[in-house]
Design a protein around this motif. Structure first.
Motif, short mmCIF file in Angstrom:
data_model
loop_
_atom_site.label_atom_id
_atom_site.label_comp_id
_atom_site.label_asym_id
_atom_site.label_seq_id
_atom_site.Cartn_x
_atom_site.Cartn_y
_atom_site.Cartn_z
N UNK A 211 0.81 -1.21 0.00
CA UNK A 211 0.00 0.00 0.00
C UNK A 211 0.85 1.27 0.00
N UNK A 212 2.04 1.22 0.56
CA UNK A 212 2.85 2.43 0.65
C UNK A 212 3.95 2.35 -0.39
N UNK A 213 3.93 3.25 -1.35
CA UNK A 213 4.92 3.28 -2.41
C UNK A 213 5.37 4.72 -2.62
N UNK A 214 6.52 4.94 -3.27
CA UNK A 214 6.94 6.31 -3.57
C UNK A 214 5.91 7.07 -4.40
N UNK A 215 5.24 6.38 -5.31
CA UNK A 215 4.23 7.05 -6.13
C UNK A 215 3.07 7.55 -5.28
N UNK A 216 2.61 6.71 -4.31
CA UNK A 216 1.54 7.14 -3.41
C UNK A 216 2.00 8.28 -2.52
N UNK A 217 3.25 8.24 -2.09
CA UNK A 217 3.79 9.35 -1.29
C UNK A 217 3.72 10.66 -2.08
N UNK A 218 4.04 10.60 -3.38
CA UNK A 218 3.97 11.81 -4.21
C UNK A 218 2.54 12.31 -4.32
N UNK A 219 1.60 11.39 -4.46
CA UNK A 219 0.20 11.78 -4.57
C UNK A 219 -0.28 12.47 -3.30
N UNK A 220 -0.01 11.87 -2.14
CA UNK A 220 -0.45 12.45 -0.87
C UNK A 220 0.18 13.82 -0.65
N UNK A 221 1.45 13.93 -0.94
CA UNK A 221 2.14 15.22 -0.78
C UNK A 221 1.55 16.26 -1.73
N UNK A 222 1.26 15.87 -2.96
CA UNK A 222 0.69 16.79 -3.94
C UNK A 222 -0.69 17.28 -3.49
N UNK A 223 -1.50 16.36 -2.97
CA UNK A 223 -2.83 16.74 -2.48
C UNK A 223 -2.71 17.76 -1.35
N UNK A 224 -1.82 17.49 -0.39
CA UNK A 224 -1.66 18.40 0.75
C UNK A 224 -1.16 19.78 0.31
#
Length: 318
Positions: A211-224
């Motif tokens: 569930x936790x990947x660098x791509x998901x980290x980028x998405x969450x950071x972009x949303x914030x």
């Protein structure tokens, strides 16, 4: 529980139970209906189709017995939202109560007894749609098809499933048919995955995805970093190099919700922090600043999440 999304899809209200039964026979599943108590015109039914599913809310308003030799190439997810329903056959008797759900297999005989106050949410899933889980999961799909164990599941103990169904139904309620149809494929996929993991069956998952990947980290950071903007799925796909379908699946696995609901809740939480910090003088200003143009819906969503109206938060901050 999830029936708000069907509020605008009412077919019958205060009808004769035979009228509801006739519609069910045409659109949900073949059966026979037997009245067991005093007859009254209290039946209701709502129905709509979405993502290859048939969604219906059924209440016969009478003590009735429903029998069917077998469903034809469809599964039923039956959720009791009020009252109770007795499932009976030669081998066992199962009482399904409010908040419990049962998966019914194709070619499975049905003999149900509804209490007078029983109300159900039924999700009709064509067998080919569920079999498409071959492409949606990493597990082994049996050659003779998926068969669920006849065992009720208490949805109050399954927040992952209720959260994702609630998020999807919330978006059905908010979006027009044309908007929802654009993402019906990802919705269908995440619902199927949750059903397969929550309800016992002959299916087994062998390689669960991370569930936790660098791509998901980028998405969450972009949303914030962009909470005051209208963030589209194409944007998230572009910054993460993930397909839209993969993004929906990743949010389902990681947060038990959809990307749209996740973004909305992040907006509301940051908005609340701004209100508490005294950064805004009125609710309308901050709502529009965060992209909530429908003020009535904004206030309703805010109260559901925090238990108070935004105006109350603002008043306490002052």
């Amino acid at each position: 529980m999830f029936c708000q999304s069907l509020a605008g899809a009412r077919v019958f209200h205060g009808a004769h139970p035979e009228d509801v039964s006739a519609f069910v026979n045409r659109h949900i599943g073949r059966h026979s209906l037997e009245l067991l108590g005093e007859e009254n015109r209290a039946s209701s039914l709502s129905f709509r189709e979405f993502a290859g599913f048939g969604l219906s809310e059924v209440s016969y308003g009478n003590h009735v017995r429903v029998k069917s030799p077998a469903l034809e190439a469809v599964y039923h997810l039956q959720i009791v939202t009020r009252g109770q329903c007795l499932w009976q056959n030669r081998d066992d008797r199962l009482m399904i109560r409010r908040g419990q759900a049962l998966m019914v297999n194709p070619d499975e005989q049905i003999d149900l007894e509804y209490s007078t106050d029983c109300e159900k949410l039924i999700i009709k899933i064509p067998e080919p749609v569920l079999n498409s889980a071959r492409a949606a999961t990493t597990g082994r799909i049996p050659d003779d098809g998926i068969r669920f164990v006849r065992s009720p599941v208490d949805l109050r103990l399954c927040p992952a499933l209720t959260n994702i169904l609630g998020a999807v139904f919330s978006e059905i309620e908010e979006c027009g048919n044309n908007d929802v149809s654009l993402v019906s494929g990802p919705y269908r996929e995440i619902i199927l995955k949750k059903l397969l993991t929550v309800f016992p069956s002959n299916w087994s998952e062998t390689d669960p995805a991370l569930t936790k990947t660098p791509a998901m980290d980028r998405i969450i950071r972009y949303i914030d970093e962009n909470l005051k903007r209208d963030i589209g799925m194409e944007e998230l796909s572009g910054i993460s190099n993930m397909s839209i379908r993969s993004i929906y699946n990743a949010f389902s696995r990681a947060f038990d919700t959809t990307p749209k609901c996740y973004v909305k809740h992040r907006k509301l939480r940051q908005l609340r922090e701004d209100l508490q910090a005294g950064q805004y003088r009125n609710v309308t200003e901050i709502a529009l600043d965060y992209g909530f143009s429908h003020l009535g819906r904004f206030s309703s969503d805010y109260r559901k999440l925090f238990g108070e109206l935004p105006s109350e938060t603002l008043r306490m901050a002052g």
